[in-house]
Design a protein around this motif. Structure first.
Motif, PDB file in Angstrom:
ATOM      1  N   GLU A 183     -23.588  18.716  10.023  1.00 53.10           N
ATOM      2  CA  GLU A 183     -24.258  19.919   9.556  1.00 53.10           C
ATOM      3  C   GLU A 183     -24.899  20.615  10.749  1.00 53.10           C
ATOM      4  O   GLU A 183     -25.874  21.331  10.618  1.00 53.10           O
ATOM      5  N   SER A 184     -24.345  20.382  11.910  1.00 51.99           N
ATOM      6  CA  SER A 184     -24.866  20.927  13.152  1.00 51.99           C
ATOM      7  C   SER A 184     -24.501  22.396  13.293  1.00 51.99           C
ATOM      8  O   SER A 184     -23.416  22.826  12.890  1.00 51.99           O
ATOM      9  N   ALA A 185     -25.396  23.160  13.919  1.00 55.61           N
ATOM     10  CA  ALA A 185     -25.102  24.559  14.218  1.00 55.61           C
ATOM     11  C   ALA A 185     -24.042  24.673  15.308  1.00 55.61           C
ATOM     12  O   ALA A 185     -23.372  25.690  15.432  1.00 55.61           O
TER      13      ALA A 185
ATOM     14  N   TYR B  20     -18.229  23.314  14.421  1.00 53.78           N
ATOM     15  CA  TYR B  20     -17.508  24.186  13.495  1.00 53.78           C
ATOM     16  C   TYR B  20     -16.421  23.390  12.782  1.00 53.78           C
ATOM     17  O   TYR B  20     -15.694  22.631  13.414  1.00 53.78           O
TER      18      TYR B  20
ATOM     19  N   GLN C  86     -30.452  22.951   8.931  1.00 53.72           N
ATOM     20  CA  GLN C  86     -29.302  22.487   9.701  1.00 53.72           C
ATOM     21  C   GLN C  86     -29.707  21.264  10.510  1.00 53.72           C
ATOM     22  O   GLN C  86     -30.884  20.996  10.709  1.00 53.72           O
TER      23      GLN C  86
ATOM     24  N   THR D 131     -21.228  29.542   4.760  1.00 46.54           N
ATOM     25  CA  THR D 131     -22.201  28.791   5.570  1.00 46.54           C
ATOM     26  C   THR D 131     -23.041  29.756   6.394  1.00 46.54           C
ATOM     27  O   THR D 131     -22.688  30.926   6.572  1.00 46.54           O
TER      28      THR D 131
ATOM     29  N   ARG E 106     -25.698  29.520  10.084  1.00 51.75           N
ATOM     30  CA  ARG E 106     -26.196  28.682  11.167  1.00 51.75           C
ATOM     31  C   ARG E 106     -27.086  29.541  12.060  1.00 51.75           C
ATOM     32  O   ARG E 106     -26.886  30.746  12.165  1.00 51.75           O
TER      33      ARG E 106
END
Length: 155
Positions: free
Chosen positions: A28-30, A33, A129, A149, A151
């Motif tokens: 769930e990292s910015a 991708y 995030q 989504t 971010r």
């Protein structure tokens, strides 16, 4: 070491190893991708971070790992007794193994940020995030939204 202890030890080691593999590719990292995000248009907005709150993100549920825990628990339980005792041990072992696998998955939490951002357009938004990209209150950021989504990335 008895057969039961050996089976139980191998079951726990296998579940632990599989749970590590399950989270290897989910993020769930910015900064990460997904394949479905590639070559997609994302809307870009700019803003300023008002607040950063550290929260916990619960672990992912993985049906394959739960099934593996159930199977390993059943195998370990079947080594108890003979005949009907072995069958009952297998059923109970399967139930315990499945529940243990699910509990381990839910317990594998990650640090995350709940970011409150004032956009340049005057909106106040909140996005949660993974906490792997350093962001602090007062910082200028870029907000990317698209493909369901959002971010927040530092400028």
């Amino acid at each position: 070491m008895s057969r039961l202890r050996l089976a139980a030890t191998l079951s726990l080691l296998s579940i632990t190893a599989l749970s590590g593999c399950a989270n290897m590719y989910s993020s769930e990292s910015a900064a990460v991708y997904s394949k479905s995000d590639m070559r997609q248009v994302h809307e870009v907005e700019y803003g300023k971070v008002l607040d950063v709150k550290t929260v916990k993100m619960e672990g992912d549920k993985n049906d394959l790992l739960t099934l593996g825990g159930t199977a390993l628990g059943g195998i370990a339980g079947s080594s108890i007794g003979q005949g009907r005792g072995s069958a009952a041990g297998a059923v109970i072992g399967a139930m315990v193994g499945g529940m243990a696998a699910q509990t381990m998955q839910r317990g594998a939490t990650k640090d995350a940020y709940e970011l409150t951002v004032q956009t340049d357009k005057g909106r106040t938004i909140s996005i949660v995030q993974e906490a792997d990209v350093p962001i602090s209150a007062g910082q200028r950021v870029k907000i990317l939204t698209g493909n369901g989504t959002a971010r927040v990335l530092p400028m």
